[in-house]
Design a protein around this motif. Structure first.
Motif, short mmCIF file in Angstrom:
data_model
loop_
_atom_site.label_atom_id
_atom_site.label_comp_id
_atom_site.label_asym_id
_atom_site.label_seq_id
_atom_site.Cartn_x
_atom_site.Cartn_y
_atom_site.Cartn_z
N ARG A 1 -106.72 -12.19 -59.98
CA ARG A 1 -105.96 -13.43 -59.74
C ARG A 1 -106.41 -13.95 -58.38
NH1 ARG A 1 -99.49 -13.93 -59.88
NH2 ARG A 1 -99.74 -11.93 -58.76
N ASN A 2 -107.09 -15.07 -58.42
CA ASN A 2 -107.73 -15.60 -57.22
C ASN A 2 -108.70 -14.54 -56.69
OD1 ASN A 2 -106.18 -17.95 -57.56
ND2 ASN A 2 -104.49 -17.08 -56.37
N ASP A 3 -108.50 -14.01 -55.49
CA ASP A 3 -109.37 -12.98 -54.94
C ASP A 3 -108.68 -11.61 -54.90
OD1 ASP A 3 -111.42 -14.82 -54.48
OD2 ASP A 3 -110.62 -15.36 -52.49
N GLN A 4 -107.63 -11.45 -55.66
CA GLN A 4 -106.85 -10.21 -55.64
C GLN A 4 -107.03 -9.45 -56.96
OE1 GLN A 4 -104.99 -8.82 -53.17
NE2 GLN A 4 -104.64 -7.08 -54.53
N GLU A 5 -107.39 -8.14 -56.87
CA GLU A 5 -107.47 -7.32 -58.07
C GLU A 5 -106.06 -7.05 -58.61
OE1 GLU A 5 -108.51 -6.31 -55.10
OE2 GLU A 5 -110.65 -5.87 -55.13
N GLU A 6 -105.83 -7.29 -59.88
CA GLU A 6 -104.53 -7.04 -60.50
C GLU A 6 -104.53 -5.74 -61.30
OE1 GLU A 6 -101.84 -8.54 -59.85
OE2 GLU A 6 -102.58 -10.34 -58.83
N VAL A 7 -105.43 -5.57 -62.25
CA VAL A 7 -105.52 -4.34 -63.04
C VAL A 7 -106.99 -3.99 -63.21
CG1 VAL A 7 -103.34 -4.66 -64.27
CG2 VAL A 7 -105.46 -5.62 -65.21
N ILE A 8 -107.26 -2.73 -63.51
CA ILE A 8 -108.61 -2.24 -63.70
C ILE A 8 -108.82 -1.81 -65.15
CG2 ILE A 8 -108.01 0.14 -63.08
CD1 ILE A 8 -110.77 0.41 -61.77
N LEU A 9 -110.04 -2.00 -65.64
CA LEU A 9 -110.46 -1.45 -66.93
C LEU A 9 -111.64 -0.53 -66.61
CD1 LEU A 9 -110.89 -3.27 -70.31
CD2 LEU A 9 -112.62 -1.66 -69.52
N TYR A 10 -111.48 0.75 -66.92
CA TYR A 10 -112.49 1.73 -66.49
C TYR A 10 -112.75 2.73 -67.61
CZ TYR A 10 -114.79 5.46 -63.90
OH TYR A 10 -115.68 6.41 -63.48
N ALA A 11 -114.04 3.13 -67.72
CA ALA A 11 -114.45 4.19 -68.65
C ALA A 11 -115.58 4.97 -68.00
CB ALA A 11 -114.90 3.60 -69.98
N LEU B 1 -97.83 -17.10 -62.69
CA LEU B 1 -98.81 -17.91 -61.99
C LEU B 1 -98.17 -19.17 -61.42
CD1 LEU B 1 -101.86 -17.71 -64.45
CD2 LEU B 1 -101.28 -16.18 -62.55
N ARG B 2 -98.74 -19.57 -60.31
CA ARG B 2 -98.41 -20.86 -59.74
C ARG B 2 -99.53 -21.85 -60.05
NH1 ARG B 2 -97.18 -19.08 -53.63
NH2 ARG B 2 -99.19 -18.02 -54.05
N GLU B 3 -99.24 -23.09 -59.87
CA GLU B 3 -100.24 -24.11 -60.18
C GLU B 3 -101.49 -23.92 -59.29
OE1 GLU B 3 -100.39 -28.99 -60.77
OE2 GLU B 3 -98.53 -27.95 -60.20
N ASN B 4 -102.65 -24.07 -59.93
CA ASN B 4 -103.97 -23.94 -59.29
C ASN B 4 -104.40 -22.49 -59.08
OD1 ASN B 4 -104.28 -26.79 -59.11
ND2 ASN B 4 -103.14 -26.79 -57.16
N ASP B 5 -103.65 -21.50 -59.60
CA ASP B 5 -104.14 -20.11 -59.57
C ASP B 5 -105.32 -19.96 -60.52
OD1 ASP B 5 -102.39 -19.21 -57.67
OD2 ASP B 5 -100.98 -18.30 -59.08
#
Length: 261
Positions: A194-204, A221-225
């Motif tokens: 989200r923008n420049d922030q990691e929210e969740v990871i997908l890893y294998a 979310l806010r507008e323009n995210d």
């Protein structure tokens, strides 16, 4: 006839003398007084100056004297006026919480609310997208945005296919899901951003066989995210598998509920 009536009259005069006897002088005034005093009513007061008191004996009560009767008073009918209310006492300790009661009956329907202010006629209150990728991808050095080449849904073109980013034009609660296929003996290391922030990871981890991996989340979310997928290369190769026939990589999202203004 006259002799017969004379005999009957003499019989009535002589008969009482034969039955009761003639009065004599032996009975004095004292005996007459005693005889009169010996006969009394049970309700008369007791005379202690009887002949028994002169003999030095205690006066005896007649067994026929009625006992003294006291009047009965019902105190319940003697209730006074209601008194003034006293001051409240100190409240006691709270008791234990009881079990929840049964659900009550539904209340009456409320009145209709007032009409709200007019919204922006050019602003859409819906948002949804679903995109895919047919080509496999090996990450380059550092960070890399995941670009998609297939479109399933792109409502109002809120997803930018050239940058691989979803732009929020309607603030609110959104749901997102990411699905990929791993590559044999290669690492899969991705983030939903989200923008420049990691929210969740997908890893294998690297494995001798490839598998399908998925990740999902909800975001407010806010507008323009901006929401997008980022690959990250570390010491080992980071790759995702696909081919030109089937689509193994998908990224989807939609608006659940718009935010209240």
């Amino acid at each position: 006839m006259e002799a017969t009536w004379l005999q009957i009259s003499l019989a009535f005069l002589i008969l009482p003398l034969l039955v009761f006897g003639a009065p004599t002088d032996e009975s004095g005034p004292q005996d007459a007084t005693t005889t009169l005093r010996g006969c009394k009513r049970c309700c008369d007061p007791l005379d202690v100056s009887t002949s028994e008191s002169h003999r030095g004996t205690s006066p005896r009560f007649s067994p026929y004297v009625m006992p003294e009767v006291r009047p009965y008073i019902n105190i319940t009918i003697l209730k006074g006026d209601k008194g003034d209310r006293g001051e409240p006492g100190i409240p006691g300790k709270w008791g234990k919480e009881g079990p929840p009661g049964e659900q009550g009956a539904p209340g009456p329907k409320g009145s209709k609310g007032q009409m709200g202010t007019p919204g922006d006629p050019c602003k859409h209150q819906y948002a949804a997208f679903s995109v895919g990728r047919k080509k496999a991808l090996h990450s380059s050095e550092g960070y890399q945005a995941l670009i998609f080449d297939s479109v399933f849904v792109n409502l109002y073109s809120h997803f930018d296919m050239y940058k691989g980013k979803f732009y929020c034009y309607v603030a609110g609660l959104y749901f997102f899901s990411l699905n990929v296929h791993t590559w044999n003996f290669k690492e899969t290391y991705m983030h939903v951003m989200r923008n420049d922030q990691e929210e969740v990871i997908l890893y294998a981890q690297p494995s001798d066989r490839s598998i399908m991996q998925s990740q999902s989340l909800m975001l407010e979310l806010r507008e323009n995210d901006e929401v997008w997928v980022r690959l990250y290369k570390r010491e080992r190769d980071n790759a995702i598998y696909s081919d030109d026939v089937d689509i193994y990589i998908t990224f989807s999202g939609y608006l659940i509920k718009p935010a209240l203004e």
